[in-house]
Design a protein around this motif. Structure first.
Motif, PDB file in Angstrom:
ATOM      1  N   ALA A 109       0.959  -1.094   0.081  1.00 46.17           N
ATOM      2  CA  ALA A 109      -0.007  -0.201   0.259  1.00 46.17           C
ATOM      3  C   ALA A 109       0.874   1.199   0.038  1.00 46.17           C
ATOM      4  O   ALA A 109       0.536   2.301  -0.538  1.00 46.17           O
ATOM      5  N   ARG A 113       1.221   4.302  -3.302  1.00 55.69           N
ATOM      6  CA  ARG A 113       1.251   5.682  -3.147  1.00 55.69           C
ATOM      7  C   ARG A 113       2.634   6.096  -3.396  1.00 55.69           C
ATOM      8  O   ARG A 113       2.858   7.671  -3.634  1.00 55.69           O
TER       9      ARG A 113
ATOM     10  N   LEU C 198     -13.972   4.478   3.619  1.00 56.12           N
ATOM     11  CA  LEU C 198     -13.483   5.207   2.362  1.00 56.12           C
ATOM     12  C   LEU C 198     -14.597   5.859   1.544  1.00 56.12           C
ATOM     13  O   LEU C 198     -14.587   6.308   0.431  1.00 56.12           O
TER      14      LEU C 198
ATOM     15  N   LEU D 194      -5.974  -0.244   1.703  1.00 59.58           N
ATOM     16  CA  LEU D 194      -5.090   0.427   2.651  1.00 59.58           C
ATOM     17  C   LEU D 194      -4.430   1.603   1.861  1.00 59.58           C
ATOM     18  O   LEU D 194      -4.029   2.401   2.576  1.00 59.58           O
ATOM     19  N   ALA D 195      -4.132   1.387   0.592  1.00 55.22           N
ATOM     20  CA  ALA D 195      -3.348   2.488  -0.149  1.00 55.22           C
ATOM     21  C   ALA D 195      -4.183   4.080  -0.007  1.00 55.22           C
ATOM     22  O   ALA D 195      -3.620   4.914   0.111  1.00 55.22           O
ATOM     23  N   ARG D 196      -5.404   3.563  -0.428  1.00 57.05           N
ATOM     24  CA  ARG D 196      -6.096   4.872  -0.428  1.00 57.05           C
ATOM     25  C   ARG D 196      -6.647   5.599   0.674  1.00 57.05           C
ATOM     26  O   ARG D 196      -6.947   6.603   0.816  1.00 57.05           O
ATOM     27  N   ALA D 197      -6.641   4.550   1.788  1.00 52.97           N
ATOM     28  CA  ALA D 197      -6.854   5.120   3.190  1.00 52.97           C
ATOM     29  C   ALA D 197      -6.081   6.238   3.700  1.00 52.97           C
ATOM     30  O   ALA D 197      -6.528   7.126   4.563  1.00 52.97           O
ATOM     31  N   LEU D 198      -4.922   6.479   3.135  1.00 58.35           N
ATOM     32  CA  LEU D 198      -3.888   7.274   3.469  1.00 58.35           C
ATOM     33  C   LEU D 198      -3.383   8.392   2.511  1.00 58.35           C
ATOM     34  O   LEU D 198      -2.401   9.043   2.729  1.00 58.35           O
TER      35      LEU D 198
END
Lengths: 235, 235, 235, 235
Positions: A109, A113, C198, D194-198
């Protein structure tokens, strides 16, 4: 292959097959997407997982022996589709004896990003000596992934790199050390994720990070097992 | 060591080795990063995990016996790198019979932000009597971690402290109680994290927290196993 | 106790002991914090977990038989500290044959915020017939928890209630159905949490929810096992 | 049923029963909520899980054989309540040899928001060739779910569809390939979550996604196991 090399290869086939069990134990891999390799010390050879084979079905006999350009020297199966990247690392980094690749969820993850994992934890300072860096996006099939790993980790304390939009590669003086780095990478990636999800984690002083890293690489563990679990530093 | 002490040490070697299985069962530890110790009752001795040894390989025989300054008295292996912290706690807190250290993910995420875990759950009131406090940042290698644990937990109901940027230390009247506190600490840390991730959890009245804590420490469990699972309070 | 009742009790001791294995399999419980009970059909008796005993150590013989006011009728151990709540439910809801209590993480996180779980999933419509409701804050030790469960679930389709700042209680026509409700409650609580983390999940039409619930309660499963897994509705 | 078909059916009963073990291994299913089926090659028949039976209790003998309208041809139990959807897919997509249904948590969370999973990972490019699409909301009990699956996946590279407010259906040239797609769908759904959560994950170039997908479908794995794990594309 002389008798000594054959004996070494046999032992590494067993070690590499067994170490894949740590990838499943810590849930770093799904289906067949992750692999461990070991350099045959003193030889231009490596032992690596076969491609697309279930972790339950891995045995010493199903491992594949390749030269350091990925050509199969011994084994009935096609080697991991990541063989070229492993081979490139062994060619470029003579101090590396083991390489591991996973798509473990939390670490990947951060990779998606394109963000390095900041060092907010003593455990990360111990094992990685600071942030865990991001490597470039690279397509599979040639030397691009290997080049990205080597250019990111050369001169870096971290034995782990987060390859952008892809996953984790770790290195170690042997396969077990590389597996340990893969396990710890996901562990600190998860804790760092959780910490940042609810606010801003507290920074650590660079001097404290360096002090922890030095101690861990030189003191931790049993003397008989050789001390430092990572790759000997070259500077 | 007289016969009685030798018998006690033998039993504690087995108990401490076995209790590490609870750390892996609840996924509180990765690789070798976590440890349990027990005081030998009435002696200035403790039994603790060897350093850097796999949890699967732990047996009664591989445990290490140290005095309360961390000097090895019996055992072939180097003791846990956290031995100094355990020893400091036993010296400073005579009522403590067991100490546990983990980097369990959710609890350590709170520690990375330097935030105590507020008491939003009856299970936390039961076991911890209120918030789980944060201890100072401290480097490994001397008495700093031990001092941070003792200064934070002295006079506090909680048997767990979140050491800043580091992880969890728990205490108990015996090793099992300290392990239980480590398991429950991660459990309430996770639920509190999830609760706050989507909004503001509801506060609990201080009187209700105290009432729950009193009851749990004095009533819960089987009378034959001694009632209170925590450390006897000193006030 | 006549021979038939003794035989029933014996079978329920085995069933209740074994069903606790589902709580650990789905990680709904930490340490000893969760319990299952079953009503002895046609008798003012229930079979319940002993207090503070490890899940690994539960056997038919260690279960406790109580009357429906929580007084021990048969068994060497003290019954679960939640016995009063189970007993109250059996007294007030004659159609209930099984009760389960857990602090499962995602469901308890909703409970800590005092938020019902909205129905965003067909699986939730199937099992719960709509939202999973929140019950009041109540202290352990008397009838308050039992009253909160009964007042929330009476006339409600859901076999699960989220007790504020506490955890989950589920009911079923037998212990297995109550365990299933506890498993499904955590499963939908987790998915609903992740969905809302989300963005805004899409609502379902009330008519669709009712249609799914009706079908699931009457059609799903093998005819020989009796069809509906929930509690027969009273309207 | 002639002898050859009977032998094929026998083998598929074993395969389908065993493949459900992958659903529990990867925690894609809770209680009995998920199912695998396989087409009997060259016959208008399929082998599918019985309805509402525990995964532990599944054996070759308990599997159910249905025609492609869901009518039981062989087997003592009622077939999965999702049989109509599986049957519709086999009727409409002759190249499909296996179908899997789960409510795996992360993937179903995307489905609850009605959001396709963007392609941020090389692993997703490999297996799914781009985003994982969302299908319509549809009630169980007729052909609506089947129609939604087929209309979404026809002409799409992805072997997985996220049915709105419901869960995941995957297809493959055989049951194993469909199970693999279900495992990988949850894996990439989790990492993408998980990637988009942060923050905002980095996009991948469409040409790179296509290149990865082409390579994976044609090169990955052992030649003897047939190469491509997915459904042969029709264009």
């Amino acid at each position: 292959m002389n008798t000594d090399t054959a004996r070494q290869v046999r032992a590494l086939r067993e070690t590499v097959a067994r170490l894949h069990g740590e990838l499943t134990r810590y849930a770093l891999v799904a289906w067949t997407a992750g692999n461990v390799s070991a350099r045959v010390p003193g030889q231009d050879l490596m032992v690596i997982k076969p491609s697309g084979v279930d972790y339950d079905a891995l045995t010493a006999d199903t491992m594949v022996v390749c030269d350091l350009h990925g050509t199969v020297v011994d084994g009935d199966a096609a080697p991991s589709s990541d063989t070229a990247a492993h081979a490139y690392v062994y060619r470029a980094m003579p101090e590396v004896g083991g390489v591991v690749h996973t798509h473990s969820s939390y670490a990947t993850a951060w990779a998606a990003r394109g963000e390095a994992i900041p060092c907010w934890l003593t455990a990360q300072a111990d094992e990685f000596g600071g942030e865990i860096p991001v490597g470039p996006f690279a397509l599979i099939g040639g030397d691009d992934i290997g080049k990205g790993i080597v250019s990111t980790l050369s001169g870096h304390r971290s034995p782990a790199v987060l390859m952008r939009n892809h996953g984790v590669f770790t290195i170690g003086r042997d396969a077990r050390a590389a597996v340990k780095a893969a396990v710890m990478c996901e562990d600190v990636a998860r804790t760092a994720h959780l910490a940042r999800a609810l606010g801003q984690p507290l920074p650590m002083a660079q001097a404290d990070i360096s002090s922890l890293h030095d101690r861990y690489q030189n003191v931790y563990g049993q003397r008989s097992t050789g001390g430092s679990p990572g790759v000997p530093r070259r500077s």
